[in-house]
Design a protein around this motif. Sequence first.
Motif, PDB file in Angstrom:
ATOM      1  N   MET A   1     -16.884 -17.170 -65.792  1.00  0.00           N
ATOM      2  CA  MET A   1     -16.406 -17.686 -64.518  1.00  0.00           C
ATOM      3  C   MET A   1     -14.989 -18.196 -64.656  1.00  0.00           C
ATOM      4  O   MET A   1     -14.169 -18.032 -63.796  1.00  0.00           O
ATOM      5  N   THR A   2     -14.736 -18.817 -65.769  1.00  0.00           N
ATOM      6  CA  THR A   2     -13.414 -19.385 -65.953  1.00  0.00           C
ATOM      7  C   THR A   2     -12.447 -18.410 -66.582  1.00  0.00           C
ATOM      8  O   THR A   2     -11.288 -18.728 -66.734  1.00  0.00           O
ATOM      9  N   HIS A   4     -11.933 -15.125 -65.501  1.00  0.00           N
ATOM     10  CA  HIS A   4     -11.298 -14.143 -64.634  1.00  0.00           C
ATOM     11  C   HIS A   4     -10.520 -14.846 -63.525  1.00  0.00           C
ATOM     12  O   HIS A   4     -10.672 -16.039 -63.274  1.00  0.00           O
ATOM     13  N   GLU A   5      -9.716 -14.077 -62.862  1.00  0.00           N
ATOM     14  CA  GLU A   5      -8.882 -14.641 -61.802  1.00  0.00           C
ATOM     15  C   GLU A   5      -9.739 -15.081 -60.627  1.00  0.00           C
ATOM     16  O   GLU A   5     -10.734 -14.432 -60.284  1.00  0.00           O
ATOM     17  N   ASP A   6      -9.381 -16.169 -60.045  1.00  0.00           N
ATOM     18  CA  ASP A   6     -10.119 -16.659 -58.896  1.00  0.00           C
ATOM     19  C   ASP A   6      -9.852 -15.747 -57.710  1.00  0.00           C
ATOM     20  O   ASP A   6      -8.710 -15.615 -57.262  1.00  0.00           O
ATOM     21  N   PRO A   9     -10.619 -16.553 -51.375  1.00  0.00           N
ATOM     22  CA  PRO A   9     -11.846 -16.938 -50.671  1.00  0.00           C
ATOM     23  C   PRO A   9     -12.070 -16.059 -49.452  1.00  0.00           C
ATOM     24  O   PRO A   9     -11.092 -15.722 -48.752  1.00  0.00           O
ATOM     25  N   PRO A  10     -13.308 -15.642 -49.209  1.00  0.00           N
ATOM     26  CA  PRO A  10     -13.580 -14.788 -48.058  1.00  0.00           C
ATOM     27  C   PRO A  10     -13.297 -15.533 -46.758  1.00  0.00           C
ATOM     28  O   PRO A  10     -13.558 -16.743 -46.671  1.00  0.00           O
ATOM     29  N   VAL A  12     -13.757 -17.024 -43.142  1.00  0.00           N
ATOM     30  CA  VAL A  12     -14.923 -17.506 -42.392  1.00  0.00           C
ATOM     31  C   VAL A  12     -14.672 -17.225 -40.921  1.00  0.00           C
ATOM     32  O   VAL A  12     -13.643 -17.639 -40.369  1.00  0.00           O
ATOM     33  N   LEU A  15     -14.105 -20.130 -37.795  1.00  0.00           N
ATOM     34  CA  LEU A  15     -14.097 -21.316 -38.662  1.00  0.00           C
ATOM     35  C   LEU A  15     -13.952 -22.602 -37.862  1.00  0.00           C
ATOM     36  O   LEU A  15     -14.729 -23.561 -38.052  1.00  0.00           O
ATOM     37  N   LYS A  18     -17.103 -23.461 -35.763  1.00  0.00           N
ATOM     38  CA  LYS A  18     -18.212 -23.943 -36.582  1.00  0.00           C
ATOM     39  C   LYS A  18     -17.950 -25.359 -37.082  1.00  0.00           C
ATOM     40  O   LYS A  18     -18.838 -26.225 -37.057  1.00  0.00           O
ATOM     41  N   ALA A  19     -16.723 -25.580 -37.553  1.00  0.00           N
ATOM     42  CA  ALA A  19     -16.393 -26.916 -38.041  1.00  0.00           C
ATOM     43  C   ALA A  19     -16.492 -27.939 -36.916  1.00  0.00           C
ATOM     44  O   ALA A  19     -16.997 -29.062 -37.111  1.00  0.00           O
ATOM     45  N   LEU A  22     -20.087 -28.737 -36.250  1.00  0.00           N
ATOM     46  CA  LEU A  22     -20.645 -29.638 -37.267  1.00  0.00           C
ATOM     47  C   LEU A  22     -20.172 -31.070 -37.057  1.00  0.00           C
ATOM     48  O   LEU A  22     -20.964 -32.022 -37.150  1.00  0.00           O
TER      49      LEU A  22
END
Lengths: 319, 263
Positions: A1-2, A4-6, A9-10, A12, A15, A18-19, A22
Amino acid sequence: MTDHEDPAPPPVRHLELKAALLLVLLVALIGGAALYLMYARGVFEQTQRVVLLVDDSEGVRVGMDMTFSGFPIGRVRSVELSPEGNARILIDVPKKDAHWLRTSSMFTLVRGLVGGATLRAYSGVLTDPLLPDGAERKVLVGDTAAELPIVVAAARELIGNLSKLTSSESSLAGSLDNVKTLTEKMNGPQGAMGALLGNEADAKKIADALERVNTLLARVDRMAAKADAQVLGPDGLVAGSRTTVAQLNAVLADTRGTLKKVDAILVEVQAVAGNAREATTDLGALRGEVDATVRKVESLVDEVNRKWPFARETELKLK
Amino acid sequence: MASASSVQGALADGVRAFAHWLQNWWRIAQLGAQLLTLALSPPSYSAAYRQALLRHIVLGTAPSLLSFTVLTTLLSLVVIRIVLVTSVSYGLTQYALEMVVRVLVLELIPLTAALFAALRCTIPRAADVAALRSRGQWREGSAPMLLEVLPRVSAGIVCALLLAAISCGVTLLLAYLAVYGFTTAGFEAYTRTVGHVFSPGVALVFGLKIAAMAVAVALLPLASVLITSARPGELTSAELKGLVRMFFVILLIEGASLVGNYA
């Protein structure tokens, strides 16, 4: 996990919506909870104050209910000391429930063995005037815990008495010993008689007396048989009595006939008396006529005397 | 002499460990203050920050809602049933509802919500930051704090608060249904009982406890990663230390709330 490259982020979808949902949900839940708790604490209710005075406010806590017929109608707001040293329990009663409290209402504080103290209101006469706002009332206190020492002391005294009663030197134990002796004697050869009289000689006397009573009873029995024959036999007292009663009936019949004759005689005598009464009436009329005739004769003689001048003797004599 | 020097050495080690422990807590407090300052600074609310915040809130909270609601429903039903049956068997039914509200709503459910938020939201976010640091993609300064740390901490707080609020609401509803059934006849009595339990003092302690637990579960795992150097072995150890710190603080908060409510 650590190693490979991050990856990026997909994204949303929706967004912000939804936020926002919530966050609105969070605010609504917190706000709703706060409003509900304020409602539950009676913040939005219009209330009136009732002040209860009690010597000891132990067990009373802020927030506890005051009930009426089992339903909570008030809530303790605070407990404070009065200048006289009594406890003042300030209770808020909602206006919609205040009509249950009347000027004649009674208030009680009951401390049970399990659970906290309970405040109760009783209104016997619901037609009495309403309890005014800020009214002060005394509280009747019932304390189970306070009565426990009294109950324990009474129980201890009772147990002490029971111990005295059941000890080997007590009167009850002596009585039981006597009962035991008595039952032993009753089980002996002389039985209950020996136990009652205490010695054998007296018991023998009683037995002799019983024998003589039996002999006497046999003689009385024979006498009774003879008396029975004399009274109830064919020539006995009862048969003679029966004949006498028959004769007496005949005499009574004769007497009844004689009395009927006497009745007829009396009727005749009554008729004779009636005739005599009529004759007496006629005699009265006759006497009246005689009196009138005599007066006429008298007046006639007087007339003759006046007209007969030589007559000296004026007296008229009836012959 | 040898034993005296070994005792002296052990004492010195203990003092050093205590100082290190204090230093770590101080650095966590500093980090928290820094984050609070950033959160309260209007210039911080840039578009990138808002996007990151909303993203972490949605990704951290939304997936947990349904599963946590189901979990808390089951837990509440079991505990409510146990309390009701026990109180009926002892003839103490009049205290059953109050006991349910006290045990579940005041004590168990906030703790469960905080732990669930930590497991599903804040600890994975702390692992993300640890991974970024171990890969060398982490730059010191206020920009990562603003765009990476603060949104994660804020999302963790929102997640813990929302889960606690939902679980408390669900539990109150289930307690009502378990005691009175599907009727509105018991609403007045139920509301009065809830009002009894939530006196002003208890409500204040309850609110403070939930807020403190939310901050603890949101901040401590991340802070433990951030105050540790970026070497891989140390970062793994920092995650574990973060867990320990978090449980320790939750224990302290729970103890303080018990003291506040019942002492």
